[in-house]
Scaffold this motif. Structure first.
Motif, PDB file in Angstrom:
ATOM      1  N   ARG A 137       0.703   2.352  -5.978  1.00  0.00           N
ATOM      2  CA  ARG A 137       0.905   3.655  -6.621  1.00  0.00           C
ATOM      3  C   ARG A 137       2.170   3.759  -7.457  1.00  0.00           C
ATOM      4  O   ARG A 137       2.549   4.849  -7.855  1.00  0.00           O
ATOM      5  N   GLU A 143       1.982  -0.919   7.904  1.00  0.00           N
ATOM      6  CA  GLU A 143       1.130  -1.173   6.741  1.00  0.00           C
ATOM      7  C   GLU A 143       0.322   0.092   6.493  1.00  0.00           C
ATOM      8  O   GLU A 143      -0.051   0.778   7.441  1.00  0.00           O
ATOM      9  N   TYR A 144       0.026   0.410   5.254  1.00  0.00           N
ATOM     10  CA  TYR A 144      -0.650   1.667   4.888  1.00  0.00           C
ATOM     11  C   TYR A 144       0.176   2.875   5.331  1.00  0.00           C
ATOM     12  O   TYR A 144      -0.358   3.955   5.547  1.00  0.00           O
ATOM     13  N   GLY A 145       1.505   2.675   5.534  1.00  0.00           N
ATOM     14  CA  GLY A 145       2.357   3.752   6.021  1.00  0.00           C
ATOM     15  C   GLY A 145       2.153   4.040   7.499  1.00  0.00           C
ATOM     16  O   GLY A 145       2.691   5.023   8.004  1.00  0.00           O
ATOM     17  N   GLN A 146       1.402   3.199   8.187  1.00  0.00           N
ATOM     18  CA  GLN A 146       1.047   3.405   9.596  1.00  0.00           C
ATOM     19  C   GLN A 146       1.451   2.202  10.445  1.00  0.00           C
ATOM     20  O   GLN A 146       1.499   1.076   9.953  1.00  0.00           O
ATOM     21  N   HIS A 188       0.794  -1.226   0.000  1.00  0.00           N
ATOM     22  CA  HIS A 188       0.000   0.000   0.000  1.00  0.00           C
ATOM     23  C   HIS A 188       0.832   1.284   0.000  1.00  0.00           C
ATOM     24  O   HIS A 188       0.416   2.286  -0.550  1.00  0.00           O
ATOM     25  N   ASP A 189       1.999   1.269   0.665  1.00  0.00           N
ATOM     26  CA  ASP A 189       2.767   2.494   0.866  1.00  0.00           C
ATOM     27  C   ASP A 189       4.264   2.171   0.813  1.00  0.00           C
ATOM     28  O   ASP A 189       4.663   1.068   1.191  1.00  0.00           O
ATOM     29  N   ASP A 190       5.072   3.118   0.385  1.00  0.00           N
ATOM     30  CA  ASP A 190       6.524   2.908   0.310  1.00  0.00           C
ATOM     31  C   ASP A 190       7.141   2.503   1.643  1.00  0.00           C
ATOM     32  O   ASP A 190       8.153   1.816   1.674  1.00  0.00           O
ATOM     33  N   TYR A 228       3.283  -2.468  -6.004  1.00  0.00           N
ATOM     34  CA  TYR A 228       2.809  -1.301  -5.259  1.00  0.00           C
ATOM     35  C   TYR A 228       1.492  -0.823  -5.842  1.00  0.00           C
ATOM     36  O   TYR A 228       1.271  -0.952  -7.049  1.00  0.00           O
ATOM     37  N   ASP A 266       5.809   0.593   3.940  1.00  0.00           N
ATOM     38  CA  ASP A 266       5.266  -0.666   4.462  1.00  0.00           C
ATOM     39  C   ASP A 266       6.332  -1.741   4.613  1.00  0.00           C
ATOM     40  O   ASP A 266       7.206  -1.901   3.763  1.00  0.00           O
TER      41      ASP A 266
END
Length: 101
Positions: free
Chosen positions: A36, A68-71, A12-14, A34, A16
């Protein structure tokens, strides 16, 4: 042998540290992508990973954040190796985690 065709997992995010299986995956080399970016990422899976579950994109040390999801979505409760199945046996959810152990 490396799979061909659509990706086996998505990132989902760089930032992750885990990807999410988009179908049931078996041990061995699998390509992911990815959401995006056009780049693909190859990981050698150490365990089967069911549809919708997570796999480690890198080694994650016990006690480290799982991203995950940058979080931050959890904390590793054991050392996780790149290609491992990431689930309740080796991660504690950040949702239920409080600062008092």
């Amino acid at each position: 042998m490396v799979e061909s065709g659509p990706p086996g997992y998505l990132i989902h995010d760089d930032a992750d540290l885990v990807g999410v299986a988009v179908r049931d995956l078996e041990p061995g080399d699998v390509e992911g992508g990815y959401l995006r970016k056009p780049e693909s990422v190859r990981v050698r899976l150490n365990h089967p990973v069911p549809l919708g579950h997570k796999l480690a994109l890198t080694d994650i040390a016990e006690g480290a954040d799982v991203i995950e999801y940058g979080q931050r979505v959890g904390t590793a409760t054991a050392d996780i190796k790149k290609g491992d199945y990431v689930h309740v046996h080796n991660v504690r959810s950040a949702r239920w985690h409080n600062s008092v152990a």
